[in-house]
Design an enzyme around this catalytic site. Structure first.
Site, PDB file in Angstrom:
ATOM      1  N   LYS A   1     -10.666   9.055 -40.894  1.00  0.00           N
ATOM      2  CA  LYS A   1     -10.985   8.573 -42.247  1.00  0.00           C
ATOM      3  C   LYS A   1     -11.201   7.058 -42.170  1.00  0.00           C
ATOM      4  O   LYS A   1     -10.249   6.295 -42.050  1.00  0.00           O
ATOM      5  CB  LYS A   1      -9.808   8.901 -43.180  1.00  0.00           C
ATOM      6  CG  LYS A   1     -10.159   9.109 -44.630  1.00  0.00           C
ATOM      7  CD  LYS A   1     -10.717   7.913 -45.362  1.00  0.00           C
ATOM      8  CE  LYS A   1      -9.656   6.960 -45.861  1.00  0.00           C
ATOM      9  NZ  LYS A   1     -10.246   5.757 -46.511  1.00  0.00           N
TER      10      LYS A   1
ATOM     11  N   GLY B   1      -3.372  -0.219 -40.803  1.00  0.00           N
ATOM     12  CA  GLY B   1      -3.621  -0.753 -42.138  1.00  0.00           C
ATOM     13  C   GLY B   1      -2.413  -1.524 -42.629  1.00  0.00           C
ATOM     14  O   GLY B   1      -1.640  -2.070 -41.827  1.00  0.00           O
ATOM     15  N   SER B   2      -2.228  -1.535 -43.940  1.00  0.00           N
ATOM     16  CA  SER B   2      -1.176  -2.364 -44.528  1.00  0.00           C
ATOM     17  C   SER B   2       0.202  -1.744 -44.310  1.00  0.00           C
ATOM     18  O   SER B   2       0.347  -0.521 -44.203  1.00  0.00           O
ATOM     19  CB  SER B   2      -1.434  -2.530 -46.028  1.00  0.00           C
ATOM     20  OG  SER B   2      -1.375  -1.270 -46.655  1.00  0.00           O
ATOM     21  N   THR B   3       1.203  -2.596 -44.304  1.00  0.00           N
ATOM     22  CA  THR B   3       2.583  -2.129 -44.128  1.00  0.00           C
ATOM     23  C   THR B   3       2.982  -1.223 -45.294  1.00  0.00           C
ATOM     24  O   THR B   3       3.666  -0.210 -45.103  1.00  0.00           O
ATOM     25  CB  THR B   3       3.516  -3.352 -44.019  1.00  0.00           C
ATOM     26  OG1 THR B   3       3.113  -4.082 -42.852  1.00  0.00           O
ATOM     27  CG2 THR B   3       4.969  -2.950 -43.877  1.00  0.00           C
ATOM     28  N   GLU B   4       2.505  -1.566 -46.484  1.00  0.00           N
ATOM     29  CA  GLU B   4       2.860  -0.768 -47.670  1.00  0.00           C
ATOM     30  C   GLU B   4       2.391   0.683 -47.520  1.00  0.00           C
ATOM     31  O   GLU B   4       3.163   1.628 -47.717  1.00  0.00           O
ATOM     32  CB  GLU B   4       2.187  -1.424 -48.876  1.00  0.00           C
ATOM     33  CG  GLU B   4       2.600  -0.876 -50.189  1.00  0.00           C
ATOM     34  CD  GLU B   4       1.657  -1.367 -51.295  1.00  0.00           C
ATOM     35  OE1 GLU B   4       0.949  -2.373 -51.084  1.00  0.00           O
ATOM     36  OE2 GLU B   4       1.632  -0.715 -52.350  1.00  0.00           O
TER      37      GLU B   4
ATOM     38  N   GLY C   1       1.519   2.115 -44.725  1.00  0.00           N
ATOM     39  CA  GLY C   1       2.208   2.659 -43.546  1.00  0.00           C
ATOM     40  C   GLY C   1       3.547   3.270 -43.927  1.00  0.00           C
ATOM     41  O   GLY C   1       3.921   4.347 -43.443  1.00  0.00           O
TER      42      GLY C   1
ATOM     43  N   GLU D   1       0.135   1.092 -36.906  1.00  0.00           N
ATOM     44  CA  GLU D   1      -0.193  -0.286 -36.515  1.00  0.00           C
ATOM     45  C   GLU D   1      -0.439  -1.048 -37.807  1.00  0.00           C
ATOM     46  O   GLU D   1      -1.450  -0.828 -38.472  1.00  0.00           O
ATOM     47  CB  GLU D   1      -1.428  -0.259 -35.597  1.00  0.00           C
ATOM     48  CG  GLU D   1      -1.512  -1.494 -34.720  1.00  0.00           C
ATOM     49  CD  GLU D   1      -2.343  -2.568 -35.390  1.00  0.00           C
ATOM     50  OE1 GLU D   1      -1.729  -3.393 -36.104  1.00  0.00           O
ATOM     51  OE2 GLU D   1      -3.555  -2.579 -35.209  1.00  0.00           O
TER      52      GLU D   1
ATOM     53  N   CYS E   1      -4.967  -8.295 -37.918  1.00  0.00           N
ATOM     54  CA  CYS E   1      -3.525  -8.050 -38.077  1.00  0.00           C
ATOM     55  C   CYS E   1      -2.704  -8.970 -37.182  1.00  0.00           C
ATOM     56  O   CYS E   1      -1.593  -9.330 -37.519  1.00  0.00           O
ATOM     57  CB  CYS E   1      -3.195  -6.598 -37.808  1.00  0.00           C
ATOM     58  SG  CYS E   1      -3.960  -5.990 -36.306  1.00  0.00           S
TER      59      CYS E   1
HETATM   60  P1  NDP Z   1      -4.797  -0.155 -46.698  1.00  0.00           P
HETATM   61  O1  NDP Z   1      -3.600  -0.036 -45.852  1.00  0.00           O
HETATM   62  O2  NDP Z   1      -4.715   0.268 -48.098  1.00  0.00           O
HETATM   63  O3  NDP Z   1      -6.026   0.655 -46.053  1.00  0.00           O
HETATM   64  C1  NDP Z   1      -6.109   1.107 -44.725  1.00  0.00           C
HETATM   65  C2  NDP Z   1      -6.690   2.514 -44.700  1.00  0.00           C
HETATM   66  O4  NDP Z   1      -5.795   3.444 -45.300  1.00  0.00           O
HETATM   67  C3  NDP Z   1      -7.992   2.677 -45.475  1.00  0.00           C
HETATM   68  O5  NDP Z   1      -8.790   3.634 -44.824  1.00  0.00           O
HETATM   69  C4  NDP Z   1      -7.482   3.179 -46.815  1.00  0.00           C
HETATM   70  O6  NDP Z   1      -8.481   3.801 -47.579  1.00  0.00           O
HETATM   71  C5  NDP Z   1      -6.417   4.138 -46.382  1.00  0.00           C
HETATM   72  N1  NDP Z   1      -5.394   4.436 -47.384  1.00  0.00           N
HETATM   73  C6  NDP Z   1      -5.110   3.770 -48.531  1.00  0.00           C
HETATM   74  N2  NDP Z   1      -4.074   4.347 -49.166  1.00  0.00           N
HETATM   75  C7  NDP Z   1      -3.692   5.395 -48.399  1.00  0.00           C
HETATM   76  C8  NDP Z   1      -2.658   6.376 -48.515  1.00  0.00           C
HETATM   77  N3  NDP Z   1      -1.807   6.381 -49.527  1.00  0.00           N
HETATM   78  N4  NDP Z   1      -2.542   7.295 -47.531  1.00  0.00           N
HETATM   79  C9  NDP Z   1      -3.371   7.290 -46.478  1.00  0.00           C
HETATM   80  N5  NDP Z   1      -4.369   6.405 -46.329  1.00  0.00           N
HETATM   81  C10 NDP Z   1      -4.521   5.446 -47.264  1.00  0.00           C
HETATM   82  O7  NDP Z   1      -5.319  -1.631 -46.617  1.00  0.00           O
HETATM   83  P2  NDP Z   1      -6.263  -2.365 -47.681  1.00  0.00           P
HETATM   84  O8  NDP Z   1      -7.629  -2.167 -47.236  1.00  0.00           O
HETATM   85  O9  NDP Z   1      -5.962  -1.991 -49.075  1.00  0.00           O
HETATM   86  O10 NDP Z   1      -5.809  -3.861 -47.484  1.00  0.00           O
HETATM   87  C11 NDP Z   1      -4.658  -4.355 -48.161  1.00  0.00           C
HETATM   88  C12 NDP Z   1      -3.921  -5.326 -47.288  1.00  0.00           C
HETATM   89  O11 NDP Z   1      -3.470  -4.670 -46.127  1.00  0.00           O
HETATM   90  C13 NDP Z   1      -4.772  -6.464 -46.758  1.00  0.00           C
HETATM   91  O12 NDP Z   1      -4.837  -7.502 -47.643  1.00  0.00           O
HETATM   92  C14 NDP Z   1      -4.058  -6.829 -45.495  1.00  0.00           C
HETATM   93  O13 NDP Z   1      -3.026  -7.727 -45.780  1.00  0.00           O
HETATM   94  C15 NDP Z   1      -3.474  -5.532 -45.019  1.00  0.00           C
HETATM   95  N6  NDP Z   1      -4.268  -4.898 -43.960  1.00  0.00           N
HETATM   96  C16 NDP Z   1      -3.776  -4.934 -42.719  1.00  0.00           C
HETATM   97  C17 NDP Z   1      -4.505  -4.384 -41.693  1.00  0.00           C
HETATM   98  C18 NDP Z   1      -3.988  -4.423 -40.322  1.00  0.00           C
HETATM   99  O14 NDP Z   1      -4.709  -4.093 -39.390  1.00  0.00           O
HETATM  100  N7  NDP Z   1      -2.758  -4.797 -40.125  1.00  0.00           N
HETATM  101  C19 NDP Z   1      -5.799  -3.774 -41.899  1.00  0.00           C
HETATM  102  C20 NDP Z   1      -6.205  -3.719 -43.281  1.00  0.00           C
HETATM  103  C21 NDP Z   1      -5.455  -4.280 -44.245  1.00  0.00           C
HETATM  104  P3  NDP Z   1      -9.334   2.846 -48.560  1.00  0.00           P
HETATM  105  O15 NDP Z   1     -10.242   2.068 -47.702  1.00  0.00           O
HETATM  106  O16 NDP Z   1     -10.077   3.731 -49.445  1.00  0.00           O
HETATM  107  O17 NDP Z   1      -8.356   2.011 -49.301  1.00  0.00           O
END
Ligand code: NDP
Length: 510
Positions: free
Chosen positions: A216, A268-271, A273, A290, A324
């Site tokens: 995804k 993706g984000s810690t939240e 995760g 990660e 990240c």
């Molecule tokens: P998210 O963690 O929301 O997104 C990462 C991925 O997860 C996207 O494909 C997202 O889909 C998907 N996703 C969102 N919600 C869920 C869920 N409940 N269950 C499963 N998958 C989900 O990151 P954001 O893009 O919203 O970015 C927000 C913040 O996160 C950034 O400002 C940054 O600080 C941090 N971030 C950190 C990253 C890293 O590599 N450490 C990478 C990206 C963001 P969708 O795209 O539709 O939201």
């Protein structure tokens, strides 16, 4: 600072030290004497054919979403819509997981590993052959400078497939026990900062180990994952081995929760995760996360300053700071702090912000309006809490999502800009006096993904690297990636490793 066309000013708020007064005269004088301006060098878009509409990639074919719903993906540098993309819902997740399961049982698991390797080699080679197309598409959909997509994202993605292709038939000899087995169907959710590269990080080890995948991509950057799906077709990969479901966070959540998924991998984000960890708890699914970071880049007084400044710039302004492991906290020894920040300001004056497709561009667009708002909010919080903000003189393009490279000095440990992941081109500068103080400050974060150390002394590098609580520590360099080198963090930065032998372990039932 060299900037793209347009008139909108830099993000100057009350109390912002823009550098116009302090530096522009100096830089202008320097300019007049010695610096030549660059002529525009735009990469042609013609190499990429973007379709008006894209379907989901399920069982080897592109098909519409069950709901028929589409969402737009836009070029963040111009806000121009690029394409409409199918929005996966729960029925599509069912379909994707069923296709991956059937391919796992009937095609991929029974296949001799050396045969699997051939597909991975083929995908790697096609990525190289179509590298320019991928680089242009990535820069259009993500906003990153073409020189980064061309020189980093795409070559590294190909390298991941090559590297893991080599492992596919050697797993029995890799220290995982006599007969390591694949886990099954992997559900993989990736972010928008390195769309193709993160897809490669997820797919290559999973496939090499004999698993099948449902990927995804992030909502704002689906196009290179879909082009990679096309490459899978071109490579003749058996249908269902790789499935790509474009959609939003709900599609990600449905994938992660699906009972047919055996292994979840998330970046993706810690939240999010944490939410995923709660969903997966007690299900027996394997999980790697990660997540975010707030890395310290530590510069000692004996470091070669020119090299360190390059490392600082690369550490935080590479990919607009959407990284990240970005070196977002500069810890600089007090005795050289003024010299380092002065050189840093000079260097920022030479960075070029603007059209991501221009080969001279150093800083591209912020990936989305939402992310731009977050960077603005945190930068305003930095000023409100008393740190001094500085950006080089800079004109931002009128349309699109832009933020100038920004440095905060006078930052203290308690400031939000020293604690929270900004995920943008914003550097917080803190100082230290002794190595012990540097260590304490570097480790004073809930994250634990990466760190950098700049010093002339090998013994100091080893002393600090052993004590830094970070998954990756770079010494006298920053942001170096290699498929053979495991990458990942601990604490709020997640767990599990990607790359190297450690990364393969996450996809094996050994
Ligand atoms: P998210 O963690 O929301 O997104 C990462 C991925 O997860 C996207 O494909 C997202 O889909 C998907 N996703 C969102 N919600 C869920 C869920 N409940 N269950 C499963 N998958 C989900 O990151 P954001 O893009 O919203 O970015 C927000 C913040 O996160 C950034 O400002 C940054 O600080 C941090 N971030 C950190 C990253 C890293 O590599 N450490 C990478 C990206 C963001 P969708 O795209 O539709 O939201």
């Amino acid at each position: 600072m060299e900037a793209g066309k347009g008139t909108q000013g830099a993000e100057d708020g009350p109390g912002v030290v823009t550098g116009r007064d302090t530096l522009s005269a100096e830089v202008a004088g320097h300019d007049a004497g010695t610096r030549w301006d660059y002529a525009p060098a735009p990469e042609s878009r013609d190499i990429v054919r973007i379709a008006p509409e894209y379907g989901l990639f399920v069982n080897g074919e592109f098909t519409p979403a069950a709901s028929g719903r589409l969402f737009p993906t836009v070029n963040p540098a111009t806000e121009e819509p690029l394409a409409q993309v199918a929005e996966a819902g729960p029925a599509d997740v069912d379909r994707g997981v069923a296709a991956a399961r059937a391919a796992y049982e009937q095609a991929w698991r029974p296949m001799p590993p050396a045969e699997r390797a051939k597909y991975l080699y083929r995908i790697a080679r096609i990525l190289q052959e179509r590298a320019r197309e991928f680089a242009v598409l990535e820069s259009l959909d993500n906003g990153k400078p073409i020189k980064e997509s061309r020189d980093v994202d795409v070559p590294l993605a190909a390298a991941h497939f090559f590297y893991h292709a080599g492992w596919a038939d050697k797993l029995e000899h890799a220290g995982f026990g006599p007969s390591p087995r694949p886990i099954g169907v992997a559900g993989q959710v990736i972010p928008w900062n390195f769309p193709l590269l993160m897809a490669a990080w997820k797919l290559a080890p999973a496939l090499a180990a004999g698993n099948t995948c449902v990927l995804k991509p992030a909502e704002t950057t689906p196009l290179t994952a879909l082009l990679l799906a096309e490459v899978c077709q071109q490579a003749g990969l058996p249908p269902g081995v790789v499935n790509v479901l474009t959609g939003d966070g709900e599609a990600g959540a449905a994938l992660v929760a699906h009972p047919g998924v055996d292994k979840v991998a998330f970046t993706g984000s810690t939240e999010v995760g944490k939410q995923i960890q709660r969903t997966v708890a007690g299900t027996g699914k394997r999980l790697t996360l990660e997540l975010g970071g707030k890395a310290a880049n530590v510069v000692f007084d004996d470091a070669p300053i020119e090299a360190a400044v390059e490392g600082i710039v690369n550490g935080i302004f590479f990919n607009q700071g959407h990284v990240c492991c970005a070196g977002s906290r500069l810890l600089v020894q007090e005795s050289v702090a003024d010299a380092v920040t002065e050189r840093l300001r000079d260097r920022l004056g030479t960075l070029r912000l603007g059209d991501p497709l221009d080969k001279n561009t150093d800083i591209g667009a912020i990936n989305s309006r939402q992310q731009l708002d977050k960077i603005r909010d945190l930068s305003q919080a930095g000023e409100a809490e008393g740190a001094q903000r500085w950006s080089p003189p800079c004109e931002l393009p009128e349309r699109g999502f832009w933020f100038p490279p920004t440095v905060f000095t006078g930052v203290s440990q308690s400031h939000r800009i020293a604690r929270e992941e900004i995920f943008g081109p914003v550097l917080s500068v803190l100082t230290f006096r002794t190595p012990e103080e540097a260590l304490t400050k570097a480790n004073n974060t809930p994250y634990g993904l990466s760190a950098g150390v700049w010093t002339d002394k090998g013994s100091r590098i080893l002393w600090l690297a052993q004590r830094l609580r970070a998954g990756v520590v770079w010494a006298n360099t920053y942001n170096r990636f290699d498929p053979a080198s495991p990458f990942g963090g601990y604490r709020e930065s997640g767990f599990g490793r990607e790359g190297g032998r450690h990364g393969l372990a996450a996809y094996l039932d050994a």
